[in-house]
Structures are given as structure tokens and as C-alpha cells.
Design a protein around this motif. Sequence first.
Motif, PDB file in Angstrom:
ATOM      1  N   TYR B  31       0.857  -1.194   0.000  1.00 36.39           N
ATOM      2  CA  TYR B  31       0.000   0.000   0.000  1.00 36.39           C
ATOM      3  C   TYR B  31       0.885   1.233   0.000  1.00 36.39           C
ATOM      4  O   TYR B  31       1.877   1.292   0.726  1.00 36.39           O
ATOM      5  CB  TYR B  31      -0.900   0.042   1.243  1.00 36.39           C
ATOM      6  CG  TYR B  31      -1.964  -1.035   1.259  1.00 36.39           C
ATOM      7  CD1 TYR B  31      -3.044  -0.953   0.382  1.00 36.39           C
ATOM      8  CD2 TYR B  31      -1.885  -2.108   2.139  1.00 36.39           C
ATOM      9  CE1 TYR B  31      -4.029  -1.932   0.402  1.00 36.39           C
ATOM     10  CE2 TYR B  31      -2.863  -3.082   2.160  1.00 36.39           C
ATOM     11  CZ  TYR B  31      -3.934  -2.999   1.287  1.00 36.39           C
ATOM     12  OH  TYR B  31      -4.893  -3.948   1.290  1.00 36.39           O
ATOM     13  N   ASN B  69      -8.993 -10.540   1.298  1.00 34.48           N
ATOM     14  CA  ASN B  69      -9.587  -9.598   0.335  1.00 34.48           C
ATOM     15  C   ASN B  69      -9.137  -9.901  -1.088  1.00 34.48           C
ATOM     16  O   ASN B  69      -9.914  -9.803  -2.031  1.00 34.48           O
ATOM     17  CB  ASN B  69      -9.222  -8.152   0.693  1.00 34.48           C
ATOM     18  CG  ASN B  69      -9.987  -7.653   1.915  1.00 34.48           C
ATOM     19  OD1 ASN B  69     -11.035  -8.215   2.252  1.00 34.48           O
ATOM     20  ND2 ASN B  69      -9.473  -6.630   2.568  1.00 34.48           N
ATOM     21  N   GLY B  73     -11.442 -11.302  -4.307  1.00 29.79           N
ATOM     22  CA  GLY B  73     -11.629 -10.402  -5.434  1.00 29.79           C
ATOM     23  C   GLY B  73     -12.046  -9.004  -5.026  1.00 29.79           C
ATOM     24  O   GLY B  73     -12.565  -8.228  -5.825  1.00 29.79           O
ATOM     25  N   LEU B  74     -11.803  -8.657  -3.761  1.00 34.42           N
ATOM     26  CA  LEU B  74     -12.108  -7.296  -3.299  1.00 34.42           C
ATOM     27  C   LEU B  74     -10.916  -6.381  -3.504  1.00 34.42           C
ATOM     28  O   LEU B  74     -11.039  -5.170  -3.418  1.00 34.42           O
ATOM     29  CB  LEU B  74     -12.467  -7.304  -1.810  1.00 34.42           C
ATOM     30  CG  LEU B  74     -13.780  -7.993  -1.412  1.00 34.42           C
ATOM     31  CD1 LEU B  74     -13.947  -7.948   0.105  1.00 34.42           C
ATOM     32  CD2 LEU B  74     -14.965  -7.339  -2.079  1.00 34.42           C
ATOM     33  N   ASP B  75      -9.785  -6.955  -3.722  1.00 36.49           N
ATOM     34  CA  ASP B  75      -8.554  -6.168  -3.839  1.00 36.49           C
ATOM     35  C   ASP B  75      -7.626  -6.937  -4.779  1.00 36.49           C
ATOM     36  O   ASP B  75      -7.914  -8.078  -5.128  1.00 36.49           O
ATOM     37  CB  ASP B  75      -7.925  -6.005  -2.440  1.00 36.49           C
ATOM     38  CG  ASP B  75      -7.171  -4.693  -2.327  1.00 36.49           C
ATOM     39  OD1 ASP B  75      -6.877  -4.079  -3.387  1.00 36.49           O
ATOM     40  OD2 ASP B  75      -6.874  -4.262  -1.195  1.00 36.49           O
ATOM     41  N   THR B  98     -15.935  -8.622 -10.519  1.00 37.21           N
ATOM     42  CA  THR B  98     -17.314  -8.464 -10.061  1.00 37.21           C
ATOM     43  C   THR B  98     -18.103  -9.741 -10.341  1.00 37.21           C
ATOM     44  O   THR B  98     -18.808 -10.257  -9.473  1.00 37.21           O
ATOM     45  CB  THR B  98     -17.970  -7.276 -10.784  1.00 37.21           C
ATOM     46  OG1 THR B  98     -17.237  -6.103 -10.467  1.00 37.21           O
ATOM     47  CG2 THR B  98     -19.411  -7.097 -10.353  1.00 37.21           C
ATOM     48  N   ARG B 101     -17.055 -12.505  -7.948  1.00 38.82           N
ATOM     49  CA  ARG B 101     -17.657 -12.367  -6.616  1.00 38.82           C
ATOM     50  C   ARG B 101     -19.123 -12.756  -6.656  1.00 38.82           C
ATOM     51  O   ARG B 101     -19.651 -13.408  -5.778  1.00 38.82           O
ATOM     52  CB  ARG B 101     -17.539 -10.907  -6.138  1.00 38.82           C
ATOM     53  CG  ARG B 101     -16.139 -10.445  -5.849  1.00 38.82           C
ATOM     54  CD  ARG B 101     -16.146  -9.168  -5.019  1.00 38.82           C
ATOM     55  NE  ARG B 101     -16.821  -8.062  -5.678  1.00 38.82           N
ATOM     56  CZ  ARG B 101     -16.210  -7.175  -6.466  1.00 38.82           C
ATOM     57  NH1 ARG B 101     -14.908  -7.283  -6.695  1.00 38.82           N
ATOM     58  NH2 ARG B 101     -16.887  -6.204  -7.011  1.00 38.82           N
ATOM     59  N   ARG B 102     -19.764 -12.328  -7.742  1.00 37.30           N
ATOM     60  CA  ARG B 102     -21.198 -12.532  -7.856  1.00 37.30           C
ATOM     61  C   ARG B 102     -21.542 -14.019  -7.928  1.00 37.30           C
ATOM     62  O   ARG B 102     -22.522 -14.462  -7.363  1.00 37.30           O
ATOM     63  CB  ARG B 102     -21.640 -11.836  -9.141  1.00 37.30           C
ATOM     64  CG  ARG B 102     -23.094 -11.710  -9.368  1.00 37.30           C
ATOM     65  CD  ARG B 102     -23.240 -10.798 -10.584  1.00 37.30           C
ATOM     66  NE  ARG B 102     -24.609 -10.540 -10.904  1.00 37.30           N
ATOM     67  CZ  ARG B 102     -25.053  -9.365 -11.340  1.00 37.30           C
ATOM     68  NH1 ARG B 102     -24.231  -8.356 -11.476  1.00 37.30           N
ATOM     69  NH2 ARG B 102     -26.306  -9.201 -11.627  1.00 37.30           N
ATOM     70  N   PHE B 107     -19.370 -13.395   1.412  1.00 38.94           N
ATOM     71  CA  PHE B 107     -18.544 -12.663   2.384  1.00 38.94           C
ATOM     72  C   PHE B 107     -19.285 -12.522   3.705  1.00 38.94           C
ATOM     73  O   PHE B 107     -20.499 -12.268   3.723  1.00 38.94           O
ATOM     74  CB  PHE B 107     -18.239 -11.248   1.895  1.00 38.94           C
ATOM     75  CG  PHE B 107     -17.257 -11.202   0.774  1.00 38.94           C
ATOM     76  CD1 PHE B 107     -15.896 -11.331   1.020  1.00 38.94           C
ATOM     77  CD2 PHE B 107     -17.681 -11.024  -0.526  1.00 38.94           C
ATOM     78  CE1 PHE B 107     -14.986 -11.290  -0.024  1.00 38.94           C
ATOM     79  CE2 PHE B 107     -16.777 -10.972  -1.565  1.00 38.94           C
ATOM     80  CZ  PHE B 107     -15.423 -11.102  -1.314  1.00 38.94           C
ATOM     81  N   PHE B 109     -18.489 -10.240   7.275  1.00 36.60           N
ATOM     82  CA  PHE B 109     -17.558  -9.267   7.851  1.00 36.60           C
ATOM     83  C   PHE B 109     -17.749  -9.152   9.358  1.00 36.60           C
ATOM     84  O   PHE B 109     -18.803  -9.510   9.888  1.00 36.60           O
ATOM     85  CB  PHE B 109     -17.771  -7.890   7.224  1.00 36.60           C
ATOM     86  CG  PHE B 109     -17.652  -7.905   5.737  1.00 36.60           C
ATOM     87  CD1 PHE B 109     -16.404  -7.905   5.135  1.00 36.60           C
ATOM     88  CD2 PHE B 109     -18.784  -7.930   4.937  1.00 36.60           C
ATOM     89  CE1 PHE B 109     -16.294  -7.938   3.754  1.00 36.60           C
ATOM     90  CE2 PHE B 109     -18.677  -7.941   3.568  1.00 36.60           C
ATOM     91  CZ  PHE B 109     -17.426  -7.946   2.974  1.00 36.60           C
ATOM     92  N   ASN B 113     -22.259  -5.513   8.363  1.00 40.21           N
ATOM     93  CA  ASN B 113     -22.540  -4.730   7.160  1.00 40.21           C
ATOM     94  C   ASN B 113     -23.895  -5.058   6.543  1.00 40.21           C
ATOM     95  O   ASN B 113     -24.030  -5.226   5.334  1.00 40.21           O
ATOM     96  CB  ASN B 113     -21.448  -4.949   6.105  1.00 40.21           C
ATOM     97  CG  ASN B 113     -20.202  -4.180   6.452  1.00 40.21           C
ATOM     98  OD1 ASN B 113     -20.312  -3.119   7.086  1.00 40.21           O
ATOM     99  ND2 ASN B 113     -19.061  -4.671   6.088  1.00 40.21           N
ATOM    100  N   VAL B 127     -28.812 -10.399  -2.238  1.00 40.59           N
ATOM    101  CA  VAL B 127     -27.839 -11.263  -2.906  1.00 40.59           C
ATOM    102  C   VAL B 127     -28.530 -12.281  -3.808  1.00 40.59           C
ATOM    103  O   VAL B 127     -28.077 -12.548  -4.922  1.00 40.59           O
ATOM    104  CB  VAL B 127     -26.946 -11.954  -1.857  1.00 40.59           C
ATOM    105  CG1 VAL B 127     -26.148 -13.074  -2.500  1.00 40.59           C
ATOM    106  CG2 VAL B 127     -26.009 -10.931  -1.228  1.00 40.59           C
TER     107      VAL B 127
END
Lengths: 787, 251
Positions: B31, B69, B73-75, B98, B101-102, B107, B109, B113, B127
Motif C-alpha cells: 500500500y 480480500n 476479489g475485493l482487492d 465483479t 464475486r457474484r 462474504f 464481515f 454490514n 444477494v
Amino acid sequence: MVSPLDRKLLRDLARMKGQAVAIGAVIGTGVLMLVMMTGLVASLTETRDAYYDRYRLADVFAPVSRAPERLAGDLAAIPGVSAVQTRVTGRALVDIAGAALPAQAQAVSLPDRGRSALNDIYLTDGRLPEHGRPDEILLLEAFADAHGLGPGDVLAATMNGARRSFRIVGLAQSPEFLYTTPPGELYPDDARFGVIWMSRSALAAAYDMEGAFNEALLALSRTARKAAVIDAADRLLAAHGGTGAYARAEQISNRFISEEIAGLAVSARTVPPIFLAVAAFLLNIVVGRMVQAEREEIGLLKAFGYTDAEVGAHYFKLVLAIAAGGALAGCLGGVVLGRAMVEVYTAFFKFPFLVFRLDPAAFATGVLVSVAAASAGGLLVVRRVFALAPAEAMRPPAPPDYSRSARFRRLGRLLDQPSRMVLRRIVRQPIRMGGAALGIASGMALSVAMLAIYEGFDETVDLTFGVVDRSDVTVTFTHAVSDKTLFELGRMEGVARVEPVRHVAAILSHGLDSHRGAITGLPPDAALYRALDAGGGPIPLPERGLVLSRTLADVLGVEAGQALSVDVREGRQPVLDLPVAAITETLVGAPAYMALDALNRALREPGRVSGAHLTIDSARADAIFARLQDMPTVAGVSRKDDARAAIVRLMDSGAGATRYVMGAIAFVITFGVVYNAARIALAERTRDLAALRVMGFTRGEAAFVLLGELAVVTLVALPAGAAIGYALSFAIASGFSTELYQIPAGIDRASFGQAALVVLGAALVSGLLVKRDLDRTDLIGVLKTRE
Amino acid sequence: MRQAQPTGGTDRAPGPTAPPAYMACGVKKIYGEGRSAVHALRGVDLEIPTGEIVVLLGPSGSGKSTLLNILGGLDRATEGTVSFRDTCLSALDDAGLTLYRRRHVGFVFQFYNLMPSLTATENVELVTEIARDPMAPEDALALVGLSARADHFPAQLSGGEQQRVAIARAVAKRPEVLLCDEPTGALDSATGRAVLSVLRDVNAELGTTVLMVTHAASTAGMADRVLHFADGHIRDVVINDTRLDPAEIEW
């Protein structure tokens, strides 16, 4: 089935309804103004045209001294003329009970039998005069109302030097006399100028017009060439003292009406777009910040595998619901308010009926601009969030780096922690704070500009009647008389000073542009009525040539040094070539000035005056008025106070009246902006405030962090708002200026102070509202969720 | 209620002979840039077999959430390759991630969320709406024992209940992998055990591969495989011969 996203949308809207309404209101008022103003202009234009059409208002008016009736057939034979109506008109003085000054009136003939072919009247009360009853008359309704007269009452009037008594049998309106202006004055006054209709034979007897007419009215076929018809009519009537036929566009009442509607149209074209642009800009900022606050939810939806397009569409719908909702409410409000305004104006213009029209383009523009501005604001932020990996979007933004504000450490030591929080946030996020300040500043600018316009109206009146015209009384003579008449006036007891003036009716033309107006001749040492520029400085009148107002020069497309053709419409009716010596800014009317001597020289009529300005001893006013009334050469006498009241009335009920509605809208927008800024600040800082509360800060101390920020942003916005408002006032002032009067732009300290108070008041109320919301929020609960 | 039909682009074939769910090779994540750069992952290689419960264990900042992550596939990894079955995640663009993930990933958390404006059922529907072969939302809620609370809003649910809704939401699309980031981090021990039981049931009944990030070492007992993280590396991998029942876990 409603998808869960759509249900989320509906519940989100319900949750943020306060904010949604505040945002919608900002754009809605912008749209409201656009719809209202365009609807007003469309309706008035339509109504005027329908009125003219139904009551057959003539296309061409041809005044003449005395023409035999047989000429009517010749006029009808002119190619393009579809109808002819001849008539007799004359000036009259009407005695008004209890008033020192008689009112002036125009007497107009009605055919002995049947309706008038052209310029028909609309009978509002009573009946038409009967044939063979020469004492029966109709009176103009507005004049009758102003004096409490009605059918059955008796009216004494002087016609052609003879005093006679009449019986009022009815009241009427006419498209020809929507506006009635006393001779020698600029502005209409219902009370001081009336219209009397009576049978042709009776009126002809009073004015020695048996078998003759002194005005011909012509209607034209659709394909007629107006200029050719006017030329032909002038040739026919020249031998009988024709003073020049003119088109409906030059007719005085129609000119006023059209000028007023044109003024409204200019206001409608220029002012609402400014409001709409400001509202759209604010919407853009507000929606952007709102979507920014949804960043975590956007990240979450993306984590589930919703595509950018799906998430984008969801937020687009949210933004659309607010923006389109606001815009539609604005349209609806605009229709309702527009309709109400049209009725007010219908009464003001004395239209007997009302044709309500809406401009569909205004609806489309309003809704499109709103949706586009909101979408742009929303999508810009959504795109920024899309650019982040969902893992990052779901985390609240990294704590902003406040280390740069360390250089304020020394200053910071003087402050307590909450003040430091306020200061650092502002220093750290100058763009966001700047955006908020700019938003408030543009809202304030509307208020500033509108207050400047109010000020401008007052300035125009004050300058005209306090500085330009310092006389008490203006006398108008029946025709240009010898200046020796002035000595007669000066000898009257109680008259302190007399100054000559000469108004010469003329058509000024330059190339293809022409203007039917007058040249005003003033003496070089004038003190009572002076030619002044917009700044209040005297305009020097040269030895020869004209000084034109900027308004008139623009109409004619002429510059100093060029020459004008001046077609004099009185006396020997010479056509003169006069140079334009100078052009100057003025505030009232569209005057053309000339030195009195130079004017008389050009006309080859030395020593002539058409009127006089007087200062008098007010204690002797009644005696002076009585003496003036007895002078055969005096056509009219007007008091400055009456004239001033007339222009103020015009400004407050004509096109100028919309400034009050616009002012109100400006204040609503200003308030909406400040409130939105406060709400968004709350949304952005809830977590910080909760943390403070957890640490043991009181509600008040926590609120200080929020409201302190709002206070600083508001203070920054004040000077910026003044500057933007100053710039806007020029655009809005030109929108309000017409040929009848000009509105100066610019701003004085009082307007700025008032606008600042409006903003501070809005900030105070918004602060209190937000503080109330803050007190109600379960701050500890906020901390328990997420992060 | 074990489902064995293919639901995604890749065949579901749990068991020791199935290809691994994830393969990662030389994964690095940095990062920021220059002096302020943070090396979250310093070169990670791993292989995660299909159908296992895998616990990623380690102190804060050791890189376990970052890896989760990236696997979800979030990062994206800064360097190295990551594949899911025969799909190379590193090669996918945003739209590809996307879609991944779909279709394949669920997920859970730490902070649930949930959408506060939607009820439990509606949160699940959020979902199932976009899944190709989802369970009925009611079945998903029944799986986590929340049928009775289906019409409650998140604010009306306890923390443990909210987390179970989040799990129901994650499994309702029958994902091949369920990625959980500190799913019990905000819960007390009894509630935490209940949530872990639900995850175990999902794994057992649906054959879903479960990856769970935690810093509570005791949770490791319920896993097939435990990855120990330190300083952006996997320090070691422990394979449990027997899994503990979540109820037996010391908290």
C-alpha cells in the motif's frame, strides 16, 4: 416484485426525507421560478392577443385635423385594408368633486347605431348610450372606479371650451385604453386620465365635426404591407391635416403593455436561468457529498458482485427521485404561483378575461437541468468510489492526514481541543470546506443581487423625482405657445420659479430603426428639471445636436457623431437631420435631450415652449390650480407627487412586481443551501461527535465542533457571496430594465448587511435544527455499528 | 441437504481428489509508495483444497485480511498470481472480478454490514436477486436459525443475530467459497460459538470451502487447516486431523 435494492431506495429516501426535501426544495424553487415566469409571459401575451382580436383593435391609427366622411371609402380602397372605422375624438377636462385639479380625459365617439367596426368596447356595467340622447356617456371603468363613479351618476366636463353635464349610463373597458397616461407624463394613472365614450353625432356636435372625422382606424388583411398602407393613408389625409398614420405597435397603450410584457419576458429569460444555475450548482455539490457518505454501502454492494452499472443505477435512481421530485414539485408550484401571478397581472393590465398558457419547454428545461446537475454530482462521486477496490471502499476513508496543520501549532496552543478540531478540519480539507463555503456564497449571492435590485428601483425613483425633477408642478400647454406665457405663470401669487420645457413629438430614425417618441428641449440654466446621467451628474446640452439616452441609442443603433432623421409630428411637420452630440446613461424612459434654443432654431419656431416646470408655495396650491385651469392654453397640470406615486405603482404592480417573488425565492434558496450544508456536515461528522460524547464531552461541547465548522464556513462565505451577488446584480438588473425605466446594478452597504443577516439567520436556524437532530441521535449506537 | 449440482462456471467437486479451491504464488501487496509504503504481504504461496474449513490466524497487521480480500476479489495483489480453480484472478479486470464475486464468493464481515434500511429477509434477497441458482431466502435464514426474525430490521436484532443474517446472506447464493473476516470479533463467547456452528454447518451441508480470518487462536480447533501469519508471510501451516465442535472451543 419490488427488488430489495428498490426497497432500500424507498427506505433510504424515507430515512433522509428531511435532507431530501431540503435538496429538492433548492432545485425546486429554481424550477418554480422558470415555470412561473415563462408561464406568466406566455399567458399575458396570449391574453393580450386574444383581447385585441376579439375586440378588433385597429392595425393602423390615422389621426387627422378634420377630414370629410367620404374619405372613408377612399381609405377602404387602399390595397390591404380590410376594414375602416372613422371616429371623432377630443380632449376634455372632467371636474372631480373634492379635487383641486380637474382630471384629463379623452372623448371618443361610438357609432350612432350598431357596434364599432374596429376598437370595440367591452361593456362592464350599464348599457350603451341611446341614439338621440346626447347627454348619455360611457366612462372608462378604471377611471370610474378611481373616483367612485357608476351608472346613474352625473359628470361635468369641459369639451372644446364649453362646460357640459353628462349622465353616465355604463362603464366600459377597451383594448385601446389598457393604459391611460396623462399628456406630458410617462407613466399611467387611472385617476388622472379617463376616457368618455359618447355617440358620434353628439361628439361631432361638440367638436364641430359634423360630416367629418378626426381619426380613422384601419384593419389590415393578413398579406397587407403595413408601411405601404400607412404611406397611402398619409397621402390621402395630408390635405386635411393628417399628422401621420401609425401602426398598432406605436399606439401608446399597446406600447406600454407590450413594453411591460417584453420586460417580463426579458426577466423570464435572464433571471430564472441564473437562479436555476445556482440551484443546479448547489444540487451538484449536495448530491456529491450525500453519495460520498454512502461509500461503505457502495463498497458492500460491489463485494456482493453487483456491477458498477447496477450500483450506479441504484444511486442514480436515488438522486433522480430527489432531483426529479424537487423539479416536479417546482413545476407544480410554478403552475400554481404562475396562475396566481397571471391573475394579478390580468387585473393590473385590465384584461377582461384570462387565457392561461404554460410553456412546455420550461418544464422540460427545469427537469432536465435538475436531473443533469444531480446526476453529475452523484455520478462523479460514484465513479470515484468505483475506482477504489471494494475492500477499500468498505472501509471508511483512511483518517485524513492532519500532520500538515502542525505548523499552526503555536496558534493551536491558544485554543482548546474542540476549537483545534474545527480549525484543523478546515485547514486539512480546504477544497471540501471551500465547496461548502462557495455553495453558501452562491445562495447568498441571489439574496444580495435581489436586494441590490430593490435598491436599484428605489434609486431610480429617488433620482428621477428628487434630483432630475425638482419642481412641484408640471404644466402642459395645448400646443407650443410663446414663451411670454411663462411670464403670466410667474406673475401668479405663490409661484416661486418657472422654467420652460419643450416636448416635440417626433419619429426618430436611423437607417431601418425608428422610435416614436419626443425630443425634450431644456434651457441651459435649468434647475427644476435637469438632464442628468445615471450617476446624477448634469448632462451638458450642446449648441446644436441631440443628447440621447443609452436606451434610445441602442434602440436606434446610433453612436455619437452620427446623424438622426427626425420626423416632427406636429406643427409644420418638418423632417430634420440632427446630429447626435452625445450619448448618456439615464434611468427613466428613453429621452432625447436638446438645448431649448437649439431645438427652436432647428424647428424655426423661436421662443416657443410646450410646458413649464414650477415651484410653488404649497399653501397657495389650490388657488394656483384654479387659475391654471382657467387658462385656455393649459391642457394639463400634474403634481410631482402624483407622478411619483404613478411610477412607484407601476414598478410595484407591473413587471417590477416579480422582484418581490424572486426575492422570496432567493431567500428560500439561501436558507436551503445553508441548511443542507449543516445537515451534510452532521452526516460527515456523526462518528467524531459520538466519540467525543463517549469521552465525556457534553452535548453542547460536541455540538460546538460541528457548529463551529458551520460558523467558520458561513463567515468565509459572506464576502464571497457579496462579490458574486455584485456580479449577478448586473445580469438581473438588465433583466428588469425596460424602455420605461432602467434599473441600476451595484450594491450598497445596507443590501450587503441585509443579505449577510439573511445568511447568518439561516445559519443560526439551521444550526439549531441540526443541533436538535444531533441531540436526538443515539451517538453511542453509532459507534457500535461498523468500523 | 447437500447440493451437488454445478452452480458456477467451475464444477463443484468436493473431496480429496478435487482440484484446490485456491492457488497463490509469490503474492505481494504494497500500500502506498516510497517511504510511506506499507508491505502488507511480502510473498505468500498457498494452496487451499476444496471443501475445507481454513483458519487464517495471526496478529493485527500480519496480512491475513489483506490476503482474504485478494482471494475474494475485493482487492488486487501488487505482485504474484492468485487462481480460483482454473481462473487466474490476477488476470481479471474489474468487471471480471465483479462477476467472480457474484457467482462464487460469499462474504461475512466483522461488523455484519447489513443494510440498515432492509429487513433480514430483504438483506438476503439483496444477494439472491443477482445469483444464478440461489436458495430461497427463507431457507437461508432457516439454515442460520433465524426464521422467526425474518421481518426484523438490523436495528431490532442482537449482534449475534445480525451476524447470522450476514452469514445467511453470504451462503444464500450457494457460493463455492465463504470468506469470513473476524466473524466473531464483535461477539461474546456464547454468541460467537453459535455463529461458528453455523459456519461449520454450512461447510458440512453445502460443501462450501470456508476461509476465516481471526486472531483468536482457539478458533483454530474447528479448522481442517490453519495458516499462521506473521509480518506478511505465512509462517507455518498446520493440518488438523480431527476438527473440534465449535461448542467445545475455549474462548
